[in-house]
Write an enzyme that holds these catalytic residues in place. Sequence first.
Site: not given
Ligand SMILES: *Cc1c(COP(=O)(O)O)cnc(C)c1O
Length: 410
Positions: A237, A339-340, A313, A272-273, A309, A270
């Site tokens: 997150g 076409c949107e 969002y 990701g981004r 995105r 965890e």
């Molecule tokens: C999407 C997700 C993440 C990653 O979130 P980021 O904002 O991309 O770091 C981690 N854990 C779970 C369970 C997720 O669904």
Amino acid sequence: MLSFKKSDLYIENVKLSNIAKEYGTSTYVYSKQRIIGNFKAYKDGLGAKEGLICFACKTNSNGAILKILAGLGAGADTVSGGEIYRCLKAGFESSKIVYAGVGKTAEEIEYALKNKIFMFNVESFEELDGIDKIAGKLKTKANIAFRINPYVNPDTHSYIVTGKKGTKFGIPYEDAINAYLTAKKKKNINVMGIHTHIGSQILETAPFKIAAQKIKKIVDEVEKNGIRISYIDCGGGLGIKYEWEKVPSPKQLMSKIFPVFDKDKKFIFEPGRSIIGDAGHLLAKVLYRKMSGGKSFLVTDAGMNDLIRPTLYDAYHQIIPVKKTKAKKVKSDVVGPICESGDFIGRDRMLPIIERGEYLLIVCAGAYGATMSSEYNSRPLIAEVLVDDKEVILIRKRAIYKDLTLNEIA
Ligand SMILES: *Cc1c(COP(=O)(O)O)cnc(C)c1O
């Protein structure tokens, strides 16, 4: 990893216009060094603490990128059987794969158990029941954590808030203790930890700390009942800088969380981004320019099917011409060919008047870019390349028309 040398924009030591000429557009371009650097920041943040950095591969699941992270010792945070498949294929140790998601099917659970993943992040009582039964049938035990909804509301887009009361995610906070007591009675369940994930693109450490404090209360209560919680899975997150944002480092985040818990706890993060978001960009070509309703439009070959995105969002991505120019700047909408009316990459941007055929870089599109892309308007999926210093490696071939009908029966 982006820089101008004279008038040309480079990623690492490769000129972006050369990538466009060689691989065509639109194309996702990733910096290997940036991926490594971003991962290391988490690894270093963890320091001497035992734990795992599990890359949230829904942000980007290209095999070559997964392979880099697996090679660095990362674990994987998955949300489907398909992601588990990709991660195993890319070389992640199954003992480093965690699996969350509100809608795990029986087939997915069985697949995960057979492949001996590290743990399930369980999101409902019925899911716990299902996992217990399937594990029994397979004569194995399932490691689990409960994903607890801690009822915190980080300041981010409503579609990516997950830890707020009333979202579909996790076990409601007030049911947490009961969930663990229920798990204790299940024969084929082995409690490993506790999990929470409050949302995405969060720019402050405060909501993470509040969530941690709430989770700590549950840990204490659960352990009083003789159930040991070894792993604290803090989810992902952490935000990135798309425009103006000031972002805490992984170390700053962890320094708020670690003191909340007893010293012997192990931690899982965890991200990701914050691993892949600013390591990837979308390279596009200006197809046409036009004026309409007093407005200037740049029509590019990248559309909402390549990068959704902005549409989904209302996300902001910086857009920069890959060649510096002294041309006058005008306010322009950068739009795709779909076409949107929702098909835009950026609106009301001050951009130089550039010619047809010139290239633009849509910055920080590495996360939730390629993985969310589709063939809408029957546009084949685009190419992806990885840059490593002076080298460019094709990591996904541009699809062709034939791929569009591959699985159709007509
Ligand atoms: C999407 C997700 C993440 C990653 O979130 P980021 O904002 O991309 O770091 C981690 N854990 C779970 C369970 C997720 O669904």
